[in-house]
Design a protein around this motif. Structure first.
Motif, PDB file in Angstrom:
ATOM      1  N   HIS A 178       0.833  -1.208   0.000  1.00 39.60           N
ATOM      2  CA  HIS A 178       0.000   0.000   0.000  1.00 39.60           C
ATOM      3  C   HIS A 178       0.863   1.252   0.000  1.00 39.60           C
ATOM      4  N   GLU A 179       0.270   2.329  -0.507  1.00 38.34           N
ATOM      5  CA  GLU A 179       1.013   3.604  -0.522  1.00 38.34           C
ATOM      6  C   GLU A 179       1.267   4.100   0.896  1.00 38.34           C
ATOM      7  N   VAL A 180       0.274   3.915   1.757  1.00 37.50           N
ATOM      8  CA  VAL A 180       0.446   4.283   3.164  1.00 37.50           C
ATOM      9  C   VAL A 180      -0.051   3.124   4.027  1.00 37.50           C
ATOM     10  N   LEU A 181       0.758   2.774   5.022  1.00 35.45           N
ATOM     11  CA  LEU A 181       0.388   1.716   5.966  1.00 35.45           C
ATOM     12  C   LEU A 181       0.482   2.296   7.375  1.00 35.45           C
ATOM     13  N   PHE A 182      -0.633   2.234   8.112  1.00 37.55           N
ATOM     14  CA  PHE A 182      -0.627   2.629   9.521  1.00 37.55           C
ATOM     15  C   PHE A 182      -0.595   1.359  10.366  1.00 37.55           C
ATOM     16  N   TRP A 183       0.341   1.318  11.323  1.00 36.83           N
ATOM     17  CA  TRP A 183       0.495   0.155  12.204  1.00 36.83           C
ATOM     18  C   TRP A 183       0.376   0.649  13.639  1.00 36.83           C
ATOM     19  N   PHE A 184      -0.536   0.059  14.405  1.00 40.78           N
ATOM     20  CA  PHE A 184      -0.800   0.565  15.751  1.00 40.78           C
ATOM     21  C   PHE A 184      -1.370  -0.556  16.612  1.00 40.78           C
ATOM     22  N   GLY A 185      -1.492  -0.285  17.901  1.00 37.88           N
ATOM     23  CA  GLY A 185      -2.080  -1.273  18.796  1.00 37.88           C
ATOM     24  C   GLY A 185      -1.315  -1.389  20.095  1.00 37.88           C
ATOM     25  N   ASP A 186      -1.652  -2.443  20.848  1.00 36.26           N
ATOM     26  CA  ASP A 186      -0.892  -2.790  22.046  1.00 36.26           C
ATOM     27  C   ASP A 186       0.250  -3.679  21.559  1.00 36.26           C
ATOM     28  N   LEU A 187       1.349  -3.022  21.207  1.00 34.91           N
ATOM     29  CA  LEU A 187       2.478  -3.741  20.586  1.00 34.91           C
ATOM     30  C   LEU A 187       3.368  -4.390  21.650  1.00 34.91           C
ATOM     31  N   ASN A 188       3.124  -4.023  22.914  1.00 35.88           N
ATOM     32  CA  ASN A 188       3.707  -4.714  24.064  1.00 35.88           C
ATOM     33  C   ASN A 188       5.231  -4.625  24.187  1.00 35.88           C
ATOM     34  N   PHE A 189       5.873  -3.697  23.458  1.00 33.43           N
ATOM     35  CA  PHE A 189       7.318  -3.525  23.637  1.00 33.43           C
ATOM     36  C   PHE A 189       7.579  -2.840  24.985  1.00 33.43           C
ATOM     37  N   ARG A 190       8.649  -3.251  25.651  1.00 35.66           N
ATOM     38  CA  ARG A 190       8.940  -2.785  27.004  1.00 35.66           C
ATOM     39  C   ARG A 190      10.227  -1.965  27.043  1.00 35.66           C
ATOM     40  N   ILE A 191      10.563  -1.487  28.228  1.00 36.10           N
ATOM     41  CA  ILE A 191      11.819  -0.743  28.427  1.00 36.10           C
ATOM     42  C   ILE A 191      12.830  -1.726  29.021  1.00 36.10           C
ATOM     43  N   ALA A 192      13.890  -1.988  28.287  1.00 37.98           N
ATOM     44  CA  ALA A 192      14.871  -3.010  28.688  1.00 37.98           C
ATOM     45  C   ALA A 192      15.899  -2.431  29.664  1.00 37.98           C
ATOM     46  N   ASP A 193      16.622  -3.323  30.323  1.00 39.15           N
ATOM     47  CA  ASP A 193      17.824  -3.022  31.140  1.00 39.15           C
ATOM     48  C   ASP A 193      17.555  -2.247  32.430  1.00 39.15           C
ATOM     49  N   TYR A 194      16.908  -1.100  32.337  1.00 39.87           N
ATOM     50  CA  TYR A 194      16.733  -0.283  33.547  1.00 39.87           C
ATOM     51  C   TYR A 194      15.775  -0.947  34.530  1.00 39.87           C
ATOM     52  N   GLY A 195      16.051  -0.742  35.816  1.00 41.72           N
ATOM     53  CA  GLY A 195      15.156  -1.251  36.857  1.00 41.72           C
ATOM     54  C   GLY A 195      13.944  -0.363  37.038  1.00 41.72           C
ATOM     55  N   ILE A 196      12.968  -0.881  37.782  1.00 44.46           N
ATOM     56  CA  ILE A 196      11.687  -0.180  37.939  1.00 44.46           C
ATOM     57  C   ILE A 196      11.868   1.186  38.618  1.00 44.46           C
ATOM     58  N   HIS A 197      12.792   1.289  39.580  1.00 41.49           N
ATOM     59  CA  HIS A 197      12.950   2.558  40.309  1.00 41.49           C
ATOM     60  C   HIS A 197      13.530   3.635  39.396  1.00 41.49           C
ATOM     61  N   PHE A 198      14.501   3.251  38.584  1.00 39.17           N
ATOM     62  CA  PHE A 198      15.091   4.219  37.653  1.00 39.17           C
ATOM     63  C   PHE A 198      14.042   4.683  36.635  1.00 39.17           C
ATOM     64  N   VAL A 199      13.239   3.719  36.138  1.00 40.24           N
ATOM     65  CA  VAL A 199      12.202   4.062  35.136  1.00 40.24           C
ATOM     66  C   VAL A 199      11.192   5.030  35.745  1.00 40.24           C
ATOM     67  N   ARG A 200      10.727   4.706  36.950  1.00 35.20           N
ATOM     68  CA  ARG A 200       9.709   5.575  37.575  1.00 35.20           C
ATOM     69  C   ARG A 200      10.280   6.954  37.907  1.00 35.20           C
ATOM     70  N   GLU A 201      11.525   6.974  38.350  1.00 34.81           N
ATOM     71  CA  GLU A 201      12.181   8.249  38.668  1.00 34.81           C
ATOM     72  C   GLU A 201      12.313   9.108  37.404  1.00 34.81           C
ATOM     73  N   SER A 202      12.710   8.473  36.299  1.00 36.06           N
ATOM     74  CA  SER A 202      12.847   9.197  35.018  1.00 36.06           C
ATOM     75  C   SER A 202      11.506   9.763  34.569  1.00 36.06           C
ATOM     76  N   ILE A 203      10.437   8.976  34.766  1.00 36.33           N
ATOM     77  CA  ILE A 203       9.092   9.436  34.380  1.00 36.33           C
ATOM     78  C   ILE A 203       8.694  10.634  35.245  1.00 36.33           C
ATOM     79  N   ASN A 204       8.918  10.515  36.559  1.00 33.83           N
ATOM     80  CA  ASN A 204       8.544  11.616  37.470  1.00 33.83           C
ATOM     81  C   ASN A 204       9.259  12.909  37.111  1.00 33.83           C
ATOM     82  N   ASN A 205      10.494  12.776  36.626  1.00 32.90           N
ATOM     83  CA  ASN A 205      11.276  13.968  36.254  1.00 32.90           C
ATOM     84  C   ASN A 205      11.122  14.332  34.780  1.00 32.90           C
TER      85      ASN A 205
END
Length: 350
Positions: A178-205
């Motif tokens: 197709h000339e244009v393809l839109f791809w979307f959804g719950d693709l379920n990719f995650r954030i690798a390597d970092y621990g939960i505390h670092f991720v939450r801290e980064s989000i808060n900041n």
């Protein structure tokens, strides 16, 4: 030579894992119904985890499901018609368009691909709708890919499998054609390597850029050739998973899932040099169709599921290749609500 004025078609795309919940009381902000921006020509709504218990599913096969009815109730008074829908267990894709555009839409096909339980179960996979819009072939693909941080390869394999599916008809058999393809959804990719505390801290900041580098989809786009041409807007909103219900608080259950941008919207415009080399010459107009992302946001106020919905508002600019409708309708005489009315129509020869 006559010049054709390019069409600007505003398109609003929604992806939302609704976690088997019923529709919320109000979707005004989700559908941007109170915005002063130009009226949307098309709404594309991709839902995941629509309630698919066997009793619900059987009744939904006979009648429209509650979500379809809900969106129709909201959009039909505003002049939209449900163009097409496709359902596979919990995956649902709906497209609504302004009725004035209907004469210029044709070749509508739907398809679904199961990837759960080695392709036998439809709890995961993709549902697609393709169409010709003013002569341009466009495809929309709503996917729900496997969960959990360790399943990146499985997600990529499943998406490749979904991309290989074939539509009926010969002119544009697969999504990538197709000339244009839109791809979307719950693709379920995650954030690798970092621990939960670092991720939450980064989000808060609001230091999201630290997390982008370890987002599994961003990493895969650098390494996987079949993903390289997919574009995505900047993730300038908080990760959309996983929240306590009816709150803006990340998962406080025993599992304490690490936040992630599971819910995404990407698009791909077909490379013009591919088209040219197949046809042996370059098209006269460089860009017959272009896609501009105007807005890519999450909607934190919706709490019916553990995911927040994400919307992308796009401008599709295209040179109409089809400007004559297949059927022209003309009213006969005076019309009034109390009486049956007559309509005259003419169709093109083929």
């Amino acid at each position: 030579m006559s010049t054709v004025t390019p069409r600007n078609s505003p398109l609003h795309l929604v992806t939302w894992n609704v976690g088997t919940a019923s529709p919320p009381p109000d979707v005004t902000s989700l559908l941007q119904l109170n915005s002063v921006s130009p009226t949307t020509d098309m709404y594309v709504i991709g839902l995941q985890e629509v309630n698919s218990k066997i009793t619900n599913f059987l009744s939904d096969l006979a009648f429209d499901d509650p979500w379809s009815i809900f969106f129709m109730t909201v959009l039909s008074p505003l002049g939209y018609i449900k163009l097409s829908s496709v359902r596979m267990q919990g995956l649902l894709l709906l497209i609504f368009v302004k009725h004035v555009h209907l004469p210029f839409i044709r070749d509508i096909h739907t398809h679904y691909t199961r990837t759960g339980l080695y392709g036998y179960w439809g709890n995961k996979g993709g549902v697609s709708i393709r169409m010709s819009l003013f002569g341009h072939m466009i495809c929309f693909m709503n996917c729900h890919l496997p969960a959990h941080i360790e399943n990146t390869e499985q997600r990529l394999d499943d998406f490749e499998k979904i991309l290989e599916m074939q539509f009926e008809g010969e002119n544009v058999p697969s999504p990538l054609d197709h000339e244009v393809l839109f791809w979307f959804g719950d693709l379920n990719f995650r954030i690798a390597d970092y621990g939960i505390h670092f991720v939450r801290e980064s989000i808060n900041n609001k230091r999201f850029s630290l997390l982008w580098e370890k987002d599994q989809l961003n990493m895969a786009k650098k390494n996987e050739p079949f993903l390289k041409e997919f574009k995505e807007g900047p993730l300038q909103f908080k990760p959309t998973y996983k929240f306590d219900l009816y709150s803006e608080v990340y998962d406080t259950s025993e599992k304490k899932r690490k936040p992630a941008w599971t819910d995404r919207i990407l698009w791909k415009v077909k490379n013009l040099s591919e088209v040219a080399s197949k046809e042996g010459e370059f098209p006269e107009e460089e860009n017959l169709i272009s896609v501009t992302l105007n807005n890519y946001v999450s909607h934190m106020s919706y709490g019916i599921s553990d995911h927040k919905p994400v919307t992308g508002t796009f401008k599709l600019e295209m040179k109409p290749l089809v400007s004559d409708p297949l059927v022209t309708l003309n009213p006969e005489g005076e019309w009034s609500a109390e009486h049956d009315v007559l309509i005259r129509y003419s169709a093109v020869p083929d």
